[in-house]
Structure formats: structure tokens, C-alpha cells
Design an enzyme around this catalytic site. Structure first.
Site, PDB file in Angstrom:
ATOM      1  N   ASP A  27       0.832  -1.191   0.000  1.00 14.54           N
ATOM      2  CA  ASP A  27       0.000   0.000   0.000  1.00 14.54           C
ATOM      3  C   ASP A  27       0.879   1.257   0.000  1.00 14.54           C
ATOM      4  OD1 ASP A  27      -2.110   1.709   0.216  1.00 14.54           O
ATOM      5  OD2 ASP A  27      -2.924   0.840   2.054  1.00 14.54           O
ATOM      6  N   ASP A  28       0.729   2.092  -0.987  1.00 17.14           N
ATOM      7  CA  ASP A  28       1.493   3.351  -1.077  1.00 17.14           C
ATOM      8  C   ASP A  28       3.007   3.132  -1.109  1.00 17.14           C
ATOM      9  OD1 ASP A  28      -0.995   4.546  -0.867  1.00 17.14           O
ATOM     10  OD2 ASP A  28      -0.506   5.787   0.876  1.00 17.14           O
ATOM     11  N   CYS A  41      -5.881   4.368  -3.997  1.00 15.22           N
ATOM     12  CA  CYS A  41      -6.152   3.007  -3.557  1.00 15.22           C
ATOM     13  C   CYS A  41      -7.400   2.318  -4.102  1.00 15.22           C
ATOM     14  CB  CYS A  41      -6.231   3.104  -2.045  1.00 15.22           C
ATOM     15  SG  CYS A  41      -6.487   1.562  -1.286  1.00 15.22           S
ATOM     16  N   LYS A  53      -6.037  -5.784   3.526  1.00 13.09           N
ATOM     17  CA  LYS A  53      -6.877  -4.629   3.188  1.00 13.09           C
ATOM     18  C   LYS A  53      -7.668  -4.867   1.903  1.00 13.09           C
ATOM     19  CE  LYS A  53      -6.256   0.114   1.625  1.00 13.09           C
ATOM     20  NZ  LYS A  53      -5.369   1.287   1.627  1.00 13.09           N
ATOM     21  N   HIS A  80     -10.745  -2.627   0.799  1.00 12.08           N
ATOM     22  CA  HIS A  80     -11.024  -1.263   0.324  1.00 12.08           C
ATOM     23  C   HIS A  80     -11.863  -1.195  -0.950  1.00 12.08           C
ATOM     24  CE1 HIS A  80      -9.495   3.122   0.893  1.00 12.08           C
ATOM     25  NE2 HIS A  80     -10.787   2.955   1.151  1.00 12.08           N
ATOM     26  N   HIS A  83       1.463   2.144   4.050  1.00 13.25           N
ATOM     27  CA  HIS A  83       0.582   3.311   4.146  1.00 13.25           C
ATOM     28  C   HIS A  83       0.773   3.955   5.517  1.00 13.25           C
ATOM     29  CE1 HIS A  83      -3.038   5.771   4.092  1.00 13.25           C
ATOM     30  NE2 HIS A  83      -3.332   5.360   2.874  1.00 13.25           N
ATOM     31  N   ASP A  91      -0.245  -0.534  -4.768  1.00 10.80           N
ATOM     32  CA  ASP A  91      -1.507   0.012  -5.299  1.00 10.80           C
ATOM     33  C   ASP A  91      -1.388   1.377  -5.955  1.00 10.80           C
ATOM     34  OD1 ASP A  91      -1.136   1.434  -2.925  1.00 10.80           O
ATOM     35  OD2 ASP A  91      -3.250   1.385  -2.376  1.00 10.80           O
ATOM     36  N   ASN A  92      -0.355   2.130  -5.588  1.00 14.88           N
ATOM     37  CA  ASN A  92      -0.125   3.458  -6.194  1.00 14.88           C
ATOM     38  C   ASN A  92       1.194   4.000  -5.659  1.00 14.88           C
ATOM     39  OD1 ASN A  92      -2.810   4.045  -4.107  1.00 14.88           O
ATOM     40  ND2 ASN A  92      -0.838   4.933  -3.572  1.00 14.88           N
ATOM     41  N   LYS A 133       1.594   9.802  -5.222  1.00 15.88           N
ATOM     42  CA  LYS A 133       0.196   9.370  -5.100  1.00 15.88           C
ATOM     43  C   LYS A 133      -0.791  10.491  -5.457  1.00 15.88           C
ATOM     44  CE  LYS A 133      -2.976   7.402  -1.653  1.00 15.88           C
ATOM     45  NZ  LYS A 133      -3.125   6.900  -0.266  1.00 15.88           N
TER      46      LYS A 133
END
Ligand SMILES: *[C@@H]1O[C@H](CO)[C@@H](O)[C@H](O)[C@H]1NC(C)=O
Ligand SMILES: *[C@@H]1O[C@H](CO)[C@@H](O)[C@H](O)[C@H]1NC(C)=O
Ligand SMILES: *[C@@H]1O[C@H](CO)[C@@H](O)[C@H](O)[C@H]1NC(C)=O
Ligand SMILES: *[C@@H]1O[C@H](CO)[C@@H](O)[C@H](O)[C@H]1NC(C)=O
Length: 525
Positions: free
Chosen positions: A57-58, A97, A151, A153, A255, A307-308, A328
Site C-alpha cells: 500500500d502506497d 487506492c 486490506k 477497500h 501506508h 496500489d499506487n 500518489k
């Protein structure tokens, strides 16, 4: 058991076994099915490869040692990168995300899924539409065990109607959204502070097992260990049942707010972000260890990505896009180009590749690897098996960038064609930081139309610094890209937004629903 047409050779093989076997293992019934699976797995070990998708994540393009970060510590990801295939031009379908995950799960661009603009909040009533087909649903059609740890989301909704168990996953263990959308209590043990005051307007972080809320607030200091043992158990249980499996392990790391167990706190020279990444890497190592212990490492396709881009607004705790512009939330490279590693001993083309590939491509590629039929919808991804197994480029020579707050009136922000990228629109975004040294990344850089579009040659100009659009030499490239854009957008169908104006605090997961004072009263203890 489902046998695909393109696996007719295998079918014949089974028929032969059926024919020669005096005990009729090919008759109906659970035992017979199990026998067939065991025979297949035993004689043809890669007949039904397992799939492990690990999703950070991130985590930015510049955050891993394998991508040049000098002080990150990630020995397990280093090993995957050294013995697998590392992508240098791998993209996510959206720079934030929720929409990025919707496209990962469906192989479809964000407008088609309706999962835009922005992200789901705990009070969102929408979710990934149930008539979209996820990778898990594709794999269910060929008899896979499917499990998600971490996660999600992609929505919770009324009575948990959008939870992973409603979207093809047999099992779920995790927090269904981002952990900064709940009040942060403890991020590091013992009682080290969280470096961020999370969103206190929502309920405490909820931990689900399948459809049931089992812990609120979630204890982050022990979370990674529990996620990891859940993932290991899912693997060993599937192997025990002689069933091929799909494990989707979606980390909360890295994240913000960064967190880690005692074992990883203050263990890296990169500070809190480094500790969190080290814990993520440990989980990766544990999953790989389980594959080895279960004797299936050579029969498992492992893919790791993020994810990004990095969330630069969090400064030291926000990650790094390395040499890429912004992070992001933006359609610059730093927002959407991410680390990606494929791993499959003895099968994969080991090394590095600069061929274009995206998260949209994972659904069709996985379907092709296991021989599952594709859902009967427009898929924006392409099968990238040729890159993974032969080191040859795939059918993808374009990529379309949709903004965080994308809308039909605007359409795509940027188009990639071969080595070129044309920005028809640009905007900064709050996730890339109010005080970013690059003014283009800041939220104060409002949506701007470019005509002609800004044009960069990304093979020669990784950081999007030298606009070529005014050079007459590139006029034909610009018109080619415009043609591609028009053709693509003519076939885009925008589904109604699942996010806009769809909020109701009563859908927030709460262990004692109806309690007061809401949301502080929601607690499982
Ligand atoms: C799902 O249902 C919606 C609303 O009925 C429809 O517009 C859409 O085309 C359907 N999508 C798919 C992939 O079946
Ligand atoms: C980690 O380092 C910080 C800063 O030096 C310190 O305040 C904290 O007590 C340390 N935590 C642990 C668990 O050692
Ligand atoms: C897995 O593949 C590697 C590389 O081909 C090989 O060296 C190893 O022996 C294989 N392991 C097993 C358990 O078959
Ligand atoms: C696929 O969808 C199209 C359009 O909805 C329909 O006409 C066609 O019959 C479907 N094909 C299959 C094999 O279901």
C-alpha cells in the site's frame, strides 16, 4: 472438477487413468474428486499452479532496495527480484487506492467499474459492483480455494454486502479499508506514538474474519504476525486438501501511519517507514517459506506490486517515487508507475524487463496461466505471459491514465504510447504534498488542459522534464496518440459512480451497533 478445452491433453491423460484403474476413482463423489486432484497434482505438478498476489500500500517506485533505495531493508523482496522478473515500467490503473484495487480485481478501467472518483470511506454505502467479476471469481470457476488477507477497500456496505466473501473469496481476514480511516491508538510497541493523528470521525479499526467483525479496535502491534500466520495457514490447508489456491495478501504497509511489531521497531536506519517496510518484507519471506515447506514453490506463480505511488504529503513517513515526478494522487509517473516483481522458479524469465505491463493485465494473465475462461465483458488488460515466460513484449503498447477524481466530461488525463506519454490534462493532488518542491505536484496546481498535450519520451526522460510537443519532429507522434485516445474513449462506458454522494454512518462496522456515543462507543471488548 472442470477441465478446460485448451487442456484437452490433460483430459485424455485422466481418461487413460480412469480406464486403467480398477477402482473407479473417476466416478462421482468427493473421494473420487480428491483422488483426481491428487493424481493431477502428483503427475503434473504445474497443471494447476497456485497463485499468490502480494499487494503493498502506497509503496513507491523508489522504496525497495531492488529499485535502488540505499537504506531500505527488504532481503526477501531482494531475493524475489534477483531470482524472478523485475518490471521497470509497470503501472496501476489509478493513482489512489480504491479505484486502483477495483481495476486490479477486474482487469477493467475505472470508469467501467463505477469505482470512482476518489476512495471509499467507512461510511460509504457503495462497493465494487457485485456483477463485476473478480480474479477470485474467475479462479472459483476452475475450483480454486480463494483467500484474502489484509486490506480490501472495495466496500463494506449495508450488512457487509460488499465484503470480499461476496466477491469470490472463500475466506477473509482483515480490515476492509485503510487504517488511517480510524483513530490511531498504538502504532509501535511499547506505546511509541503514531506519527499521525488519524481520522477520529469514524469507528475504531474493525478486523473481520469472513463476514464477522471479531476485533475493534484492531491491535496493530500484533496485526502483521496474525495476518502472516493466517496466510500460511490458508496455504497449508489448501495443500492438505489437495486444492490449488489463490492467495491475495494485501498489506497495510507502507501506508501511513507507519506501524510495526516490537521485533521490527527501530531495526532499520530508514526510520519508521523502514521499520514498516521491514515488517512487510518479513511477511513476504514467511509466505515464501510456507510455499517451500509445503513443497509447492515451483508450482506457484507469485506476483508482488503496490496500489499506487508514495504518499508524499506524509514527508519522512510517506515513501519515495525515486526518479519519478510527483507521487500518489497524480497522473505523473510517480503516481502510477510502481515496483512489480514476478517469481516462479524454473518457469519465469529471470532478470529485468522494461516492457509495458499493468495491474489490469493480471486477471487475463492469471486466467491464461490456469486455463480459466475470461468473463464475458470488456477486459482492458492483456495477457502478459509472453513477457513473464519468454521475455518478449505483450500486445500492450498503450496505457491510459485516469485521474483520482476522474469524470466523463474530462476522460483520460494522459496516454502512453510506446515510449511516449502525452498529458492532455495535469493536476497536482493533496496526497503529493502541499509543500512539494515541485509546484506541479501540489494541490494548488489545479486541473490544467494542455493543447497540444505535453509530450515526453519516457525512455529518455524518466522524470518528465523535457516537453517535446513544440518540436515539429513529433507532430506525427502527437496525431497518432490523439487517434489512439479518440478510439479508446469512443468505446469507454462510464458506469454510474459508486462513491459520489453515497454515505451513511450507520454502515460503519460497529461491534455494538446502535450504541451511543457513536462512533467512540463501537468496541468489541
Ligand atoms: C451490471 O449491472 C449494471 C446495472 O444493471 C449494468 O449497467 C452493467 O452493464 C452490468 N455490468 C456487468 C459487467 O454485467
Ligand atoms: C525507538 O526509537 C525512538 C527514537 O529514538 C525511541 O523514542 C523509542 O523508545 C524506540 N522504541 C523502541 C521500542 O525501542
Ligand atoms: C525447483 O526448481 C528449481 C529450479 O529449476 C530446482 O533447482 C529445484 O530442485 C526445484 N525444486 C523442487 C522441490 O522440485
Ligand atoms: C456475451 O455478452 C454478449 C453481450 O452481452 C452476448 O450477446 C453474448 O451472448 C455473450 N456470450 C456468452 C458466451 O455468454
Amino acid at each position: 472438477m472442470i477441465i478446460q478445452a485448451n487442456q484437452s491433453k490433460m483430459f485424455l491423460f485422466i481418461l487413460t487413468i480412469c480406464a486403467v484403474n480398477t477402482v473407479n476413482v473417476c466416478s462421482q463423489g468427493k473421494f473420487a474428486k480428491k483422488m483426481q486432484t491428487l493424481i493431477l497434482l502428483h503427475f503434473v505438478p504445474d497443471y494447476w499452479p497456485n497463485i499468490v498476489l502480494m499487494f503493498a500500500d502506497d509503496l513507491g517506485y523508489g522504496d525497495l532496495p531492488a529499485y535502488g533505495h540505499p537504506t531500505s531493508y527488504a532481503p526477501n523482496l531482494d531475493r524475489l527480484a534477483n531470482q524472478g522478473l523485475l518490471f521497470t515500467q509497470f503501472y496501476v490503473a489509478n493513482p489512489v487506492c480504491t479505484p486502483s484495487r477495483a481495476s486490479l480485481m477486474t482487469g477493467r478501467h475505472v470508469p467501467r467499474t463505477g469505482v470512482y472518483p476518489g476512495v471509499f470511506y467507512p461510511s460509504s454505502t457503495g462497493g465494487l459492483p457485485l456483477n463485476e467479476t473478480t480474479i477470485a471469481e474467475v479462479l472459483k470457476t476452475v475450483g480454486y480455494n480463494t483467500g484474502l488477507v489484509g486490506k480490501w477497500h472495495l466496500g463494506v456496505g449495508k450488512q457487509g454486502m460488499y465484503l470480499p466473501t461476496k466477491q469470490g473469496f472463500d475466506e477473509y481476514y482483515g480490515i476492509p479499508y485503510t487504517h488511517d480511516m480510524c483513530p490511531c491508538v498504538t502504532c509501535f510497541y511499547p506505546k511509541d506514538p503514531c506519527y499521525y493523528s488519524c481520522d477520529t470521525q469514524f469507528v475504531s479499526c474493525p478486523l473481520f474474519k469472513d463476514d464477522t467483525l471479531i476485533e475493534q479496535p484492531t491491535d496493530f502491534v500484533t496485526l502483521s504476525e496474525r495476518y502472516t500466520s493466517q496466510a500460511r495457514n490458508f496455504i497449508s490447508k489448501s495443500v492438505h486438501e489437495a486444492k490449488p489456491f489463490f492467495l491475495y495478501f494485501a498489506f497495510h504497509h507502507t501506508h501511513n501511519p507507519q506501524f510495526a511489531s516490537k521485533k521490527f521497531r527501530n531495526t532499520t536506519i530508514r526510520g519508521a517507514f523502514g521499520d514498516s517496510l521491514a515488517e512487510l518484507d518479513w511477511s513476504v519471506g514467511e509466505v515464501m517459506q510456507q510455499l517451500r515447506e509445503s513443497g509447492i514453490e515451483n508450482n506457484t506463480f507469485v506476483f508482488f506490486t503496490s496500489d499506487n505511488g508514495p504518499c508524499l504529503v506524509h514527508l519522512l513517513n510517506g515513501g519515495s517515487a525515486g526518479p519519478l515526478k510527483c507521487g500518489k494522487g497524480t497522473t505523473y509517473e510517480g503516481g502510477q508507475r510502481v515496483p512489480a516483481i514476478a517469481y516462479w522458479p524454473s518457469r519465469i524469465q529471470v532478470g529485468r524487463t522494461s516492457h509495458l505491463a499493468t495491474t489490469l493485465d493480471l486477471l487475463p494473465t492469471i486466467a491464461s496461466i490456469v486455463g480459466a475462461p475470461l468473463p464475458n465483458v470488456t477486459i482492458d488488460g492483456v495477457d502478459i505471459s509472453s513477457i513473464i515466460f519468454k521475455g518478449e513484449k505483450s500486445n500492450r503498447n498503450t496505457f491510459f491514465y485516469y485521474a483520482t477524481y476522474c469524470k466523463p466530461e474530462i476522460g483520460v488525463y494522459a496516454v502512453r504510447y510506446e515510449q511516449f506519454k502525452a498529458h492532455y490534462y495535469t493536476a497536482g493532488e493533496s496526497n503529493s504534498g502541499r509543500n512539494n518542491h515541485d509546484l506541479d505536484c501540489r494541490p494548488s496546481a489545479k486541473e490544467t488542459v494542455h493543447s497540444p498535450p505535453l509530450l515526453y519520451n519516457l525512455n529518455e526522460d524518466l522524470s518528465e522534464q523535457y516537453d517535446l510537443s513544440k518540436d515539429p519532429k513529433y507532430a506525427s507522434i502527437l496525431s497518432k496518440i490523439y487517434e489512439i485516445k479518440v478510439k479508446f474513449e469512443a468505446n469507454m462506458i462510464w458506469r454510474e459512480s459508486e462513491i459520489k454522494n453515497k454515505k451513511d454512518p450507520s454502515v460503519e462496522p460497529c461491534c455494538n451497533a446502535g450504541c451511543t456515543p457513536f462512533p467512540e462507543c463501537c468496541s468489541c471488548t
